[in-house]
Design a protein around this motif. Structure first.
Motif, short mmCIF file in Angstrom:
data_model
loop_
_atom_site.label_atom_id
_atom_site.label_comp_id
_atom_site.label_asym_id
_atom_site.label_seq_id
_atom_site.Cartn_x
_atom_site.Cartn_y
_atom_site.Cartn_z
N GLU A 312 40.86 30.81 38.86
CA GLU A 312 39.55 30.33 38.85
C GLU A 312 38.61 31.03 39.53
N GLY A 313 38.86 32.45 39.58
CA GLY A 313 37.60 33.44 39.69
C GLY A 313 37.35 33.71 40.99
N ARG A 314 38.53 33.73 41.95
CA ARG A 314 38.29 33.97 43.46
C ARG A 314 38.99 35.26 43.49
N ARG A 332 43.21 39.06 40.28
CA ARG A 332 41.65 39.40 40.46
C ARG A 332 41.55 39.96 41.91
N ASP A 351 36.27 42.55 38.10
CA ASP A 351 36.40 41.39 37.97
C ASP A 351 36.57 40.82 36.23
N ASP A 352 35.73 41.78 35.46
CA ASP A 352 36.04 41.44 34.13
C ASP A 352 37.11 42.31 33.49
#
Length: 568
Positions: A312-314, A332, A351-352
């Protein structure tokens, strides 16, 4: 002689075949695998029972008594009855534990088992009529007595810690809660943390960090659903799913020669596997029918907290999160696990770009036979984790330690039973607990918690343990309620008993991440707005197998057996 041999072989099947059927059911084995497991268990049973049965046959021969299935069957029934009940009583296991011992209470319990087994044997050997009825009556009566005794605190300690927790609630009757859910969460997993010890040490001012977290948080007794084995509890805690969903049964799995799938779950009666099966499988691997393999985090079939938060991007920072073998994962952020030469640290480039860069932090240089080796190693773990948390500033950080549980196994004073916590109106005696190595371990833990909380910075702190402790023969194997403290959310005070499966959805809610649709609802008194749950069934975990002992073919077979992808 043939009749005796046939009787021995038949008696050996009495425990083996039903156990194999139960194993097949628990592990969803096919018919062929069930037959293979049954055959190997039959061999194990024959080895274990051959000696006593042969001695019985020899005794019958010397006294001129016929020796057939009825005579041998009576002994087999008595022995199986004894094992069936003995495996449920922790004092039977303690002579084989980390610190071998047995207390007077334990001796009395074992004597009861032996006496009742003798009654079964006498009934089986009786020359009077209706032998089978007598055997059934004795077994039923003895089983009822044992079940009654086992359900009372006179034999097995209680799970709840209400007195200690309500005493703490009184001490923090006017808490000063700070903060509100900030979207950042630090999980401090402490194996074997006991509420009664916390209450004693907080009341005497020896653990100020624990006192602050409790005063500024909502605290609960954690119901671990009677799971006594730490790998099961921690996996359930991180995933919000039961051990059956996660395929983690304990510290090991069993690979039976000829079977296509491993045996992860053994049938239980009470806390331990029936017939003390785990101990016998471990000690009789020389028969060649099975091998013991250590459980790993690869077996966790449902995505744990760090995978969901990362998806979820955390940003996450996970430090060796479980008491069994952790295999590195691509997340991540960073994931730390123990390798051959030091701590492996997998960190994403950015992150990418989730492809990890793996570095090694050497273990501290500890001299052989250093009496402070465990303490120094634990300090090195805390310092490394604190540095990584401060440098990476993760949204979710996880630190787990087994040091307190190990210390309790080695140093608890079983002779005093729970009188360590029963000598005065407050529920404690000043000695010997106050001067024990366990109390000193709690003080070191308190200092470590202060270091980790400071390094993490602003955010919610979740302090959690898998189980409490009983300072008696039973240690933690009756699954006493564990500890759950959720600090700096704006909620404070005692919250009652929380389900271990509620921890994962609560943490996700505190992070602002939707929970898995199959999870329970989070604890409503500490969370902010709850997001609608979502389906995470497509989320996959990526492992780093650079130092995993499995070769590529073995890894693929393992992943296929766990359902990650179908064989082609």
């Amino acid at each position: 002689m043939r009749r005796v041999a046939a009787s021995i072989v038949a008696c050996a099947a009495i425990p083996a075949l039903p156990t194999a059927v139960a194993i097949a059911h628990l592990n969803r084995l096919g018919f062929a695998d069930a037959v293979i497991v049954g055959a190997w268990l039959w061999q194990l049973s024959l080895v274990l029972m051959a000696g006593p049965l042969a001695l019985t046959a020899g005794g019958c021969y010397l006294v001129g008594r016929p020796c057939g299935f009825r005579e041998l069957g009576g002994l087999a029934l008595a022995g199986l009855f004894a094992f069936f009940w003995a495996c449920r009583l922790e004092p039977v296991h303690q002579p084989l534990s980390i610190r071998p011992h047995i207390s007077l209470i334990g001796v009395l319990q074992i004597a009861l088992i032996a006496g009742l087994s003798g009654l079964v044997l006498v009934a089986a050997w009786s020359r009077r009529g209706r032998v089978s009825v007598a055997i059934a009556a004795v077994v039923a009566a003895a089983g009822s007595v044992l079940m009654l005794l086992a359900s009372t605190v006179l034999v097995e300690p209680a799970r709840d810690r209400t007195a200690a927790v309500t005493s703490l609630a009184t001490m923090v009757a006017e808490p000063a809660p700070q903060g509100s859910p900030s979207g950042r969460v630090l999980i401090l997993g402490i194996d074997g943390l006991e509420w009664r010890a916390i209450e004693r040490l907080v009341r005497t001012g020896r653990t100020p960090t624990l006192a602050r977290l409790i005063a500024n948080g909502r605290f609960y007794q954690l119901d671990n659903r009677r799971m006594a084995i730490s790998p099961q509890i921690w996996t359930a805690l991180y995933t919000g799913r039961t051990e059956r969903d996660n395929l983690v049964g304990g510290f090991e799995a069993w690979h039976f020669t000829g079977a296509s799938r491993p045996v992860i779950f053994l049938p239980h009666f009470g806390v331990h596997p029936v017939w003390m099966l785990d101990l016998f499988l471990a000690r009789f691997q020389g028969l060649g029918g099975w091998t013991e393999h250590a459980s790993t985090t690869v077996q966790i079939r449902t995505p744990p907290l760090w995978t969901l938060a990362s998806a979820e991007g955390r940003r996450v920072a996970v430090f060796d999160p479980v008491p069994f073998r952790a295999v590195g994962e691509q997340v991540r952020g960073i994931f730390v696990w123990p390798g051959d030469e030091g701590f492996k640290i997998a960190s994403a480039a950015d992150d990418d770009d989730p492809a990890p860069v793996v570095a090694v932090e050497p273990y501290p240089d500890i001299a052989p036979h250093d009496p402070d080796a465990e303490d120094r190693f634990e300090r090195a773990r805390v310092e490394l984790a604190a540095r990584l948390f401060a440098e990476t500033r993760p949204d979710l950080a996880i630190y787990y330690t087994h040091a307190l549980d190990s210390l309790s196994h080695h140093h608890w004073d079983f002779r005093l039973r729970d009188s360590w916590f029963g000598g005065d109106p407050q529920g404690y005696v000043a000695e010997p607990f106050d001067g024990s190595p366990i109390a000193e371990g709690y003080e070191r833990l308190d200092a470590a918690l202060a270091t980790l909380v400071s390094a993490f910075g602003e955010g919610t702190v979740v302090l959690v343990s898998d189980h409490g402790w009983s300072f008696s023969d039973y240690e933690h194997f009756l699954s006493p309620y564990g500890v759950l403290v959720i600090a700096h959310t704006g909620a404070a005070g005692y919250g009652g008993v929380a389900d271990v499966l509620s921890v994962a959805p609560t943490v996700l809610s505190l992070l602002g991440v939707p929970a898995d649709a199959r999870m329970q609802r989070p604890l409503a008194d500490v969370t902010g707005p709850v997001h609608a749950p979502r389906d995470y069934s497509t989320v996959r975990r990526e492992f780093i197998f650079d130092d995993n002992p499995l070769d590529e073919a073995a890894r693929r077979r393992l992943l296929e057996s766990l359902g990650y992808f179908r064989a082609r």
